[in-house]
Motif scaffolding. Sequence first.
Motif, mmCIF file in Angstrom:
data_model
loop_
_atom_site.group_PDB
_atom_site.id
_atom_site.type_symbol
_atom_site.label_atom_id
_atom_site.label_comp_id
_atom_site.label_asym_id
_atom_site.label_seq_id
_atom_site.Cartn_x
_atom_site.Cartn_y
_atom_site.Cartn_z
ATOM 1 N N PRO A 126 0.826 -1.219 0.000
ATOM 2 C CA PRO A 126 0.000 0.000 0.000
ATOM 3 C C PRO A 126 0.854 1.260 0.000
ATOM 4 C CG PRO A 126 -0.840 -1.588 1.597
ATOM 5 C CD PRO A 126 0.466 -2.149 1.106
ATOM 6 N N GLY A 127 0.390 2.256 -0.747
ATOM 7 C CA GLY A 127 1.088 3.530 -0.787
ATOM 8 C C GLY A 127 2.229 3.604 -1.776
ATOM 9 N N MET A 128 2.485 2.534 -2.516
ATOM 10 C CA MET A 128 3.564 2.550 -3.507
ATOM 11 C C MET A 128 3.047 2.738 -4.926
ATOM 12 S SD MET A 128 6.534 2.491 -2.190
ATOM 13 C CE MET A 128 7.612 1.983 -3.531
ATOM 14 N N GLU A 129 1.719 2.724 -5.090
ATOM 15 C CA GLU A 129 1.105 2.896 -6.414
ATOM 16 C C GLU A 129 1.720 1.927 -7.418
ATOM 17 O OE1 GLU A 129 1.372 7.012 -7.464
ATOM 18 O OE2 GLU A 129 0.480 7.676 -5.572
ATOM 19 N N ARG A 130 1.815 0.658 -6.964
ATOM 20 C CA ARG A 130 2.390 -0.430 -7.774
ATOM 21 C C ARG A 130 3.777 -0.053 -8.302
ATOM 22 N NH1 ARG A 130 -1.107 -4.593 -8.651
ATOM 23 N NH2 ARG A 130 -0.007 -5.411 -10.454
ATOM 24 N N GLY A 131 4.544 0.629 -7.486
ATOM 25 C CA GLY A 131 5.933 0.913 -7.813
ATOM 26 C C GLY A 131 6.208 2.295 -8.344
ATOM 27 N N PHE A 132 5.154 3.054 -8.679
ATOM 28 C CA PHE A 132 5.392 4.358 -9.289
ATOM 29 C C PHE A 132 6.037 5.344 -8.305
ATOM 30 C CE2 PHE A 132 2.443 2.582 -12.336
ATOM 31 C CZ PHE A 132 2.925 3.064 -13.538
ATOM 32 N N ARG A 133 5.895 5.124 -6.989
ATOM 33 C CA ARG A 133 6.515 6.027 -6.012
ATOM 34 C C ARG A 133 7.989 5.713 -5.780
ATOM 35 N NH1 ARG A 133 3.438 7.269 -0.621
ATOM 36 N NH2 ARG A 133 4.886 9.028 -0.646
ATOM 37 N N LEU A 134 8.471 4.660 -6.379
ATOM 38 C CA LEU A 134 9.881 4.328 -6.206
ATOM 39 C C LEU A 134 10.766 5.436 -6.759
ATOM 40 C CD1 LEU A 134 11.449 1.851 -5.069
ATOM 41 C CD2 LEU A 134 11.771 1.150 -7.448
ATOM 42 N N ALA A 135 10.349 6.053 -7.858
ATOM 43 C CA ALA A 135 11.112 7.158 -8.433
ATOM 44 C C ALA A 135 11.166 8.342 -7.478
ATOM 45 C CB ALA A 135 10.503 7.581 -9.774
ATOM 46 N N GLU A 136 10.079 8.565 -6.737
ATOM 47 C CA GLU A 136 10.062 9.643 -5.743
ATOM 48 C C GLU A 136 11.087 9.369 -4.645
ATOM 49 O OE1 GLU A 136 7.080 11.279 -2.212
ATOM 50 O OE2 GLU A 136 6.248 10.113 -3.878
ATOM 51 N N LEU A 137 11.121 8.124 -4.168
ATOM 52 C CA LEU A 137 12.098 7.745 -3.149
ATOM 53 C C LEU A 137 13.516 7.957 -3.664
ATOM 54 C CD1 LEU A 137 12.801 6.346 -0.425
ATOM 55 C CD2 LEU A 137 12.694 4.169 -1.672
ATOM 56 N N ALA A 138 13.776 7.522 -4.889
ATOM 57 C CA ALA A 138 15.117 7.653 -5.458
ATOM 58 C C ALA A 138 15.496 9.114 -5.667
ATOM 59 C CB ALA A 138 15.195 6.899 -6.786
ATOM 60 N N HIS A 139 14.518 9.942 -6.017
ATOM 61 C CA HIS A 139 14.796 11.368 -6.245
ATOM 62 C C HIS A 139 15.217 12.060 -4.953
ATOM 63 C CE1 HIS A 139 14.399 15.445 -7.780
ATOM 64 N NE2 HIS A 139 13.609 15.719 -6.757
ATOM 65 N N HIS A 140 14.528 11.764 -3.867
ATOM 66 C CA HIS A 140 14.816 12.435 -2.591
ATOM 67 C C HIS A 140 16.001 11.815 -1.863
ATOM 68 C CE1 HIS A 140 11.435 15.174 -2.654
ATOM 69 N NE2 HIS A 140 10.618 14.183 -2.956
ATOM 70 N N HIS A 141 16.315 10.555 -2.175
ATOM 71 C CA HIS A 141 17.414 9.871 -1.488
ATOM 72 C C HIS A 141 18.281 9.135 -2.508
ATOM 73 C CE1 HIS A 141 15.289 10.729 2.262
ATOM 74 N NE2 HIS A 141 14.191 10.313 1.644
ATOM 75 N N PRO A 142 18.951 9.866 -3.378
ATOM 76 C CA PRO A 142 19.730 9.225 -4.450
ATOM 77 C C PRO A 142 20.891 8.388 -3.937
ATOM 78 C CG PRO A 142 20.221 11.573 -4.318
ATOM 79 C CD PRO A 142 19.051 11.335 -3.417
ATOM 80 N N GLY A 143 21.339 8.638 -2.709
ATOM 81 C CA GLY A 143 22.453 7.875 -2.164
ATOM 82 C C GLY A 143 22.052 6.591 -1.474
ATOM 83 N N LEU A 144 20.755 6.276 -1.451
ATOM 84 C CA LEU A 144 20.277 5.055 -0.802
ATOM 85 C C LEU A 144 20.168 3.940 -1.842
ATOM 86 C CD1 LEU A 144 19.051 3.488 1.587
ATOM 87 C CD2 LEU A 144 16.819 4.466 0.973
ATOM 88 N N PRO A 145 21.039 2.930 -1.782
ATOM 89 C CA PRO A 145 20.951 1.821 -2.749
ATOM 90 C C PRO A 145 19.656 1.039 -2.548
ATOM 91 C CG PRO A 145 23.090 1.840 -1.624
ATOM 92 C CD PRO A 145 22.188 2.770 -0.873
ATOM 93 N N LEU A 146 18.984 0.728 -3.634
ATOM 94 C CA LEU A 146 17.705 0.029 -3.580
ATOM 95 C C LEU A 146 17.803 -1.340 -4.245
ATOM 96 C CD1 LEU A 146 15.373 2.972 -4.691
ATOM 97 C CD2 LEU A 146 15.941 2.293 -2.347
#
Length: 215
Positions: A74-94
């Motif tokens: 829930p809250g990930m919009e089937r993965g579309f929010r992953l780009a938001e996470l990467a944008h705000h935290h580019p140094g966090l390896p996923l």
Amino acid sequence: MTQQPHPCCVAVSAEDITVLIADDHALVRDGMRGLVIEVLGEVGVIEVGDGDALMRAARTQPPARLALVDLNMPGMERGFRLAELAHHHPGLPLVVISALTSPDVVRRTLEIPSVHAFVPKSSPTEQICAAIGAALRGEKLPFAHRAVEAQRPEVVLTPRMEEVRQLLRQGMSNKLIARTLGISEGTVKNHMSEIFKALQVSNRTQAAQLDPDTL
């Protein structure tokens, strides 16, 4: 006795390392936590169960060294929010560990610079271990397309379902689709339900955006 790092993974010092595990199923989080400790030793672990909690946890200090993320919670919009996470935290390896493995989803996910690996949930432990190691080394792990595609059932839409989907892609409402095709709105809703099930999506936007070349 102190847990020793797993031999298949990169050697790292467990001191001050925090790993963020994001999945909406507690049993999955438990399993991932056990695997992380087996692979890396006694590291710190933060567990979250939805996209909003993931975004908050990514802001904690000191920052996590690695995040293992499920796309479909829930809250990930089937993965579309992953780009938001990467944008705000580019140094966090996923590392993405997901049951959503359509080629379009995999391609879109791996295009995000901070995503180092995409691992299907059905993968063996060794593959998850390799993904963790690659992420901590700053490497991008190739995706084994053939292995996953062999497991995916063939997506088949009936001619009428494809007509409905094409009108959906044009932005038509259920009412307008029904009028265009000369069928009832209830029939359109039934077709929509079957389309969502066949494409493994949960809403109209995802059904419309899914790359038709992957069907």
